[in-house]
Scaffold this active site. Structure first.
Site, PDB file in Angstrom:
ATOM      1  CG  HIS A 343      -2.090  -0.903   1.099  1.00  0.00           C
ATOM      2  ND1 HIS A 343      -2.012  -2.248   1.456  1.00  0.00           N
ATOM      3  CD2 HIS A 343      -3.363  -0.707   0.653  1.00  0.00           C
ATOM      4  CE1 HIS A 343      -3.188  -2.819   1.238  1.00  0.00           C
ATOM      5  NE2 HIS A 343      -4.020  -1.913   0.747  1.00  0.00           N
ATOM      6  N   GLY A 344       2.064   1.201   0.498  1.00  0.00           N
ATOM      7  CA  GLY A 344       2.892   2.398   0.487  1.00  0.00           C
ATOM      8  C   GLY A 344       4.149   2.245   1.320  1.00  0.00           C
TER       9      GLY A 344
END
Length: 499
Positions: A343-344
């Site tokens: 996701h990051g």
């Protein structure tokens, strides 16, 4: 190009009209959709680059991002063709490695370079050595995590001989860049999409009506519920938690749970609906996840295309549940931590993934203890959700609150913000001047809509599809008016576009 913008409406209508004019042209059809998809992608990339001082300028950066997709697609197509006619094990592994190294290299550079620099600087600081990290001026290409997963699944499936290589170059290019799923999914499997692209598309009036209904309801969820909660409560509380009371923070966390669902499931609905207009079926991505009675069920209902990808291409290759109890727990933890990092590039995402991985391990251990054997990997979700016993209601409430707790780390800008929110939540201050009636009403509607019986929703969709064209048009016009009335001055980007 944002789905909720008027520009997308114009783009969709133009693309639809041209597509059905040339649908029987086996070369022109995929070429046109591919060019349209690159235009769709370029608009969003150019606008994002305008807001930042990128090294190559907005146009240069846009061409670079489009080039990443085109070059990677070209490499994978030829890798797949070569894998299909090569039997030598070492050569096949080398070919697979070429594809994986390209995409993981691109993903690592764009998404994790600055995170790695910051982490190294922090490690040096622990030993008393302070260095100033030099950040690269990077604008994250939209949807990079989505199209890298889709393309890796293609070469892995061909390597495993689960699917034949794509026979037509343009079809494969279109599989990767098809605009409905390009930016934020659903993550489409090649074995489901490539056969659809190879044949002449057909879309009945029923299929097109279903597509329009999904587009309308998806935008209603995103704009009226998601954006209203985000702009009027969630963003302000998570960005400056010190300004809000315990009650306001609690409500904001519940509001974020509804916002992220409305935003992302709304996006998925628009994507699936848009694809239907062209005669293509994309996979279902959400199935009322907050009605889940445990985390295993939650991950079968939330972002289904990602959770199934992680299961098939990460959890199972790690060994799944085949190598003993403790290795099963290890595999769950590794899968969810890496899913968090997907996701990051943030330690908050690592914490979020660790929380879910640990809780899934506890969930599985509890099931083993209760049943005395390995739990079934899948059970009848429809049957379970239809029996709202006191025990299930309690299980759903516990699962929902754990998911909300983990959302704090997912949404908070930093670990310091997350800990400050937890600290202020424990103060039990109950003043709530920032909880406007409008926000509370929309939040209540969001909860009610989520727990709305699915058979009722399906009945409404069936009635819409069966209605005369005039009734459908009036209904969609009402949707459009409601969306326009509720929309803010600036269109809020979809949450998962940043991933």
């Amino acid at each position: 190009m944002l789905f909720a913008s008027p520009l997308y409406g114009v783009f969709l209508l133009f693309t639809y009209a041209v597509f059905w004019t040339i649908r029987r042209r086996p070369l022109l059809r995929p070429l046109f959709l591919m060019v349209a998809s690159y235009v769709f992608y370029s608009v969003g990339t150019y606008d994002a680059a305008l807001e930042q001082d990128v090294p190559l300028g907005p146009l240069g950066w846009t061409l670079l991002c489009v080039g990443v997709i085109f070059v990677g697609s070209t490499i994978d197509f030829h890798v797949g063709k070569t894998l299909g006619r090569t039997n030598h094990p070492a050569a096949r592994k080398a070919l697979l490695l070429v594809s994986i190294v390209y995409y993981l290299g691109i993903l690592s550079f764009f998404k994790y370079a600055n995170f790695a620099v910051d982490s190294i600087a922090q490690v040096f600081a622990w030993f008393g050595l302070h260095i100033a990290p030099m950040h690269l001026q990077i604008v994250l290409p939209f949807g990079i995590s989505f199209f890298t997963f889709e393309t890796m699944s293609y070469t892995i499936d061909v390597y495993r001989r689960e699917i034949p290589p794509a026979s037509r170059y343009l079809d494969y290019l279109l599989f990767v860049c098809f605009f409905p799923h390009l930016v934020a999914g659903p993550i489409v499997r090649p074995k489901a999409m490539l056969p659809q692209l190879a044949r002449v598309p057909v879309a009945s009036d029923t299929m097109k009506a279903e597509g329009l209904f999904l587009i309308g309801t998806g935008l209603l969820k995103k704009v009226i519920i998601g954006d209203t909660l985000g702009l009027n409560l969630v963003n302000r509380v998570f960005d400056s938690p010190e300004r809000f009371s315990s009650l306001e923070i609690w409500i904001a966390i519940y509001a974020y749970a509804i916002k992220i669902y409305a935003d992302f499931s709304g996006y998925s609905d628009v994507a699936i609906g848009s694809a239907k207009l062209f005669g293509y079926e994309l996979p279902k991505n959400f199935d009322v996840p907050y009605t889940s009675a445990d985390l295993q069920e939650f991950w079968r209902r939330w972002h289904i295309s990602l959770s199934s990808w992680l299961r098939d291409y990460l959890y199972v290759p790690l060994g799944g549940n085949r190598r003993g109890t403790w290795k099963t727990y290890r595999n769950l933890m590794l899968t969810m931590v890496l899913g968090g990092l997907w996701h990051g590039a943030s330690w908050n995402f690592v914490i979020w993934g660790t929380l879910h991985g640990g809780a899934l391990a506890v969930n599985r251990a509890w099931q083993r203890w209760r049943t005395g054997s390995t739990p079934k990997s899948k059970r009848s979700e429809d049957g379970a959700s239809s029996r709202w016993t006191l025990r299930r209601i309690a299980s759903v409430a516990v699962t929902f609150h754990f998911v909300c707790f983990a959302w704090i780390f997912f949404r908070a800008p930093s670990f310091a913000h997350a800990t400050l929110m937890l600290t202020r939540m424990s103060k039990f201050t109950l003043d709530a001047p920032n909880l406007a009636p409008k926000v509370m009403t929309v939040l209540a509607i969001g909860f009610l809509a989520h727990f709305f019986p699915r058979r009722w929703f399906e009945r409404i969709r069936t009635e819409f599809v069966a209605a005369p064209a005039l009734v459908q048009g009036v209904t969609l016009a009402t949707f459009a008016y409601a969306i326009h009335f509720a929309a803010g001055a600036k269109v809020e980007p979809f949450i998962y576009g940043q991933f």
